[in-house]
Design a protein around this motif. Structure first.
Motif, PDB file in Angstrom:
ATOM      1  N   HIS A  20      -2.369   3.129   7.115  1.00  0.00           N
ATOM      2  CA  HIS A  20      -3.291   3.859   7.978  1.00  0.00           C
ATOM      3  C   HIS A  20      -3.084   5.339   7.692  1.00  0.00           C
ATOM      4  O   HIS A  20      -2.074   5.930   8.102  1.00  0.00           O
ATOM      5  CB  HIS A  20      -3.010   3.549   9.445  1.00  0.00           C
ATOM      6  CG  HIS A  20      -4.040   4.093  10.395  1.00  0.00           C
ATOM      7  ND1 HIS A  20      -5.377   3.770  10.312  1.00  0.00           N
ATOM      8  CD2 HIS A  20      -3.937   4.967  11.436  1.00  0.00           C
ATOM      9  CE1 HIS A  20      -6.043   4.385  11.276  1.00  0.00           C
ATOM     10  NE2 HIS A  20      -5.188   5.128  11.960  1.00  0.00           N
ATOM     11  N   GLY A  21      -4.036   5.924   6.942  1.00  0.00           N
ATOM     12  CA  GLY A  21      -3.820   7.294   6.502  1.00  0.00           C
ATOM     13  C   GLY A  21      -2.564   7.361   5.642  1.00  0.00           C
ATOM     14  O   GLY A  21      -2.363   6.541   4.751  1.00  0.00           O
ATOM     15  N   PRO A  22      -1.680   8.314   5.906  1.00  0.00           N
ATOM     16  CA  PRO A  22      -0.462   8.450   5.098  1.00  0.00           C
ATOM     17  C   PRO A  22       0.687   7.546   5.558  1.00  0.00           C
ATOM     18  O   PRO A  22       1.766   7.585   4.970  1.00  0.00           O
ATOM     19  CB  PRO A  22      -0.087   9.919   5.294  1.00  0.00           C
ATOM     20  CG  PRO A  22      -0.569  10.225   6.679  1.00  0.00           C
ATOM     21  CD  PRO A  22      -1.842   9.419   6.864  1.00  0.00           C
ATOM     22  N   LEU A  23       0.468   6.737   6.580  1.00  0.00           N
ATOM     23  CA  LEU A  23       1.529   5.896   7.126  1.00  0.00           C
ATOM     24  C   LEU A  23       1.424   4.494   6.532  1.00  0.00           C
ATOM     25  O   LEU A  23       0.361   3.876   6.562  1.00  0.00           O
ATOM     26  CB  LEU A  23       1.417   5.831   8.651  1.00  0.00           C
ATOM     27  CG  LEU A  23       2.517   5.047   9.379  1.00  0.00           C
ATOM     28  CD1 LEU A  23       3.870   5.745   9.211  1.00  0.00           C
ATOM     29  CD2 LEU A  23       2.182   4.915  10.862  1.00  0.00           C
ATOM     30  N   VAL A  24       2.525   3.988   6.002  1.00  0.00           N
ATOM     31  CA  VAL A  24       2.566   2.668   5.375  1.00  0.00           C
ATOM     32  C   VAL A  24       3.610   1.818   6.083  1.00  0.00           C
ATOM     33  O   VAL A  24       4.751   2.258   6.283  1.00  0.00           O
ATOM     34  CB  VAL A  24       2.908   2.769   3.874  1.00  0.00           C
ATOM     35  CG1 VAL A  24       2.987   1.373   3.250  1.00  0.00           C
ATOM     36  CG2 VAL A  24       1.872   3.608   3.143  1.00  0.00           C
ATOM     37  N   LEU A  25       3.212   0.599   6.456  1.00  0.00           N
ATOM     38  CA  LEU A  25       4.146  -0.354   7.041  1.00  0.00           C
ATOM     39  C   LEU A  25       4.497  -1.409   6.003  1.00  0.00           C
ATOM     40  O   LEU A  25       3.616  -1.943   5.333  1.00  0.00           O
ATOM     41  CB  LEU A  25       3.542  -1.039   8.273  1.00  0.00           C
ATOM     42  CG  LEU A  25       3.143  -0.151   9.451  1.00  0.00           C
ATOM     43  CD1 LEU A  25       2.813  -1.021  10.659  1.00  0.00           C
ATOM     44  CD2 LEU A  25       4.229   0.842   9.788  1.00  0.00           C
TER      45      LEU A  25
END
Length: 220
Positions: free
Chosen positions: A115-120
């Motif tokens: 999500h955008g620059p956030l990676v899980l």
């Protein structure tokens, strides 16, 4: 025992009743493990509208639509995210196999969500921003993973407690609020302040359009 739900008002007919081949008919509207059978010919317009809502993405993934004769309509429903679509007159044995495939595919999760620059990362149970680990505890990760499945859409308190804490009642403790507070603090520390928002009636959501990311040195 695998379970299914019948979305239409009338009881399922013998031609589509999976109880005859070892399935259980579930009456829990909130059950996340069931495959939903949808009789296209008798579904009310209001029910179709509910299925088309963004919040029903998860339900569509687990839904098998029955009795759709036109190929272009079947293709359209598949493109909208329904688990499978079959024409009229399919054998009960085939419906059962297709329903089993839907259940298996719905239970298989991708390793990553972005999500955008956030990676899980599901395998590592960690969130990464700009290559840096956020440092989430297991339930903080599970909470963020669930909210990232439907960005911009509020997820109710009861649903979060059922899916993450496996509770079917509202406890007297404020454990959910505590975990949300810790998650927000950890995201803020890496420049992701304001990403997890409060919704109505104790619900929470991940911002559909991520706010501007800020770090101590200024803009990214």
């Amino acid at each position: 025992m695998p379970c299914f739900q019948w979305l239409n008002m009338a009881a399922p007919g013998a031609a589509v009743d999976l109880r005859a081949v070892g399935w259980g008919l579930c009456q829990d509207d909130r059950c996340a493990d069931c495959v939903t059978l949808v009789g296209a010919a008798t579904l009310r317009l209001s029910q179709w509208r509910d299925l088309m809502r963004d919040a029903a993405q998860g339900l569509r993934r687990r839904a098998l639509v029955l009795g759709v004769g036109e190929g272009h309509v079947r293709a359209r429903l598949l493109a909208l995210g329904f688990g499978d679509v079959v024409g009229p007159g399919e054998a009960l044995s085939e419906i059962a196999v297709r329903a089993s495939r839907i259940a298996a595919m719905a239970d298989s999760l991708p390793r990553h969500q972005r999500h955008g620059p956030l990676v899980l990362d599901l395998l590592k149970r960690e969130a990464f921003f700009d290559g840096r680990a956020v440092g989430l505890f297991p339930r903080e990760f599970a909470l963020l993973w669930r909210l990232m499945e439907t960005p911009g859409l509020a997820v109710g308190k009861r649903d979060l407690l059922r899916e993450i804490w496996h509770m079917r009642f509202l406890p007297e403790t404020n454990s959910l609020a505590v975990h949300v507070s810790r998650l927000r603090a950890k995201l803020a520390r890496v420049g992701l302040d304001g990403w997890v928002r409060s919704g109505p009636s104790g619900s929470y959501l991940l911002s559909a359009l991520p706010p501007t990311c800020r770090v101590q040195s200024g803009r990214l």
